[in-house]
Design a protein around this motif. Sequence first.
Motif, short mmCIF file in Angstrom:
data_model
loop_
_atom_site.label_atom_id
_atom_site.label_comp_id
_atom_site.label_asym_id
_atom_site.label_seq_id
_atom_site.Cartn_x
_atom_site.Cartn_y
_atom_site.Cartn_z
N ARG A 45 115.99 87.53 -7.23
CA ARG A 45 114.52 88.00 -6.98
C ARG A 45 114.25 89.27 -6.04
N LEU A 46 115.20 89.98 -5.54
CA LEU A 46 115.18 90.93 -4.38
C LEU A 46 115.33 92.19 -5.12
N LEU A 86 117.44 98.35 -8.25
CA LEU A 86 118.59 97.54 -7.96
C LEU A 86 118.17 96.20 -7.42
N SER A 87 118.84 95.11 -8.19
CA SER A 87 118.75 93.86 -7.76
C SER A 87 119.81 93.49 -6.82
N ILE A 88 119.45 92.92 -5.74
CA ILE A 88 120.35 92.52 -4.78
C ILE A 88 120.07 90.98 -4.47
N GLU A 131 110.98 92.38 6.15
CA GLU A 131 109.76 93.06 6.56
C GLU A 131 109.73 94.46 6.77
N ARG A 132 110.82 95.01 7.30
CA ARG A 132 111.08 96.30 7.42
C ARG A 132 111.21 97.24 6.02
N PHE A 133 112.22 96.50 5.09
CA PHE A 133 112.22 97.19 3.92
C PHE A 133 111.04 97.05 3.10
N ALA A 140 109.79 89.31 -1.82
CA ALA A 140 111.32 89.03 -1.29
C ALA A 140 111.00 88.44 0.03
N LYS A 141 109.72 88.67 0.63
CA LYS A 141 109.50 87.94 2.17
C LYS A 141 109.62 86.35 1.90
N GLY A 142 108.98 85.96 0.96
CA GLY A 142 109.12 84.48 0.88
C GLY A 142 110.45 84.09 0.44
N ASP A 143 111.17 84.68 -0.48
CA ASP A 143 112.40 84.37 -1.04
C ASP A 143 113.44 84.16 0.21
#
Length: 171
Positions: A85-86, A123-125, A146-148, A158-161
Amino acid sequence: MPSEYAKTLGGKLRAIRQQQGLSLHGVEEKSKGRWKAVVVGSYERGDRAVTVQKLAELADFYGVPVGELLPGSAKAAAAAAAPPRLILDLEALHHLDAGEAGPLTRYAATIQAQRGDYNGKVLSIRQDDMRTLAVIYDESPTTLTERFISWGVLNPEAKGDVEETTEAAGA
């Protein structure tokens, strides 16, 4: 009758072209006629033999290492793993200051090479990638996420993930 090798090579050529969102005619247009749609299509079907020189030139056109196109490379199969999910926005990444975003840019390029993922847009990470990047940046995965996100290179979901995974790991 095309050999299995030619069919597999052609399948890899087709996969790279499709990852980049190009039709056969799109390849012809983007290459300004250098690569004819009918020729690329015949390479992809395995109907026409491609010389090593032409394969190298086509790999260069697509921006991928020639080894990614050769049958027997297990790297492309690794890209078929469960979707994470990132999602990194590679286009936004290229507009950032190299001093600050350099480690992320190099890390993303390495992942692309390992997975044979050359669509050039996103790109998924994986969660493990974020933990590794957190070590590189000397920050917690949550802070780095948070920075990204603030840079516009990571999807806001992505924050919650990352927080869920970090808490579950006891970090």
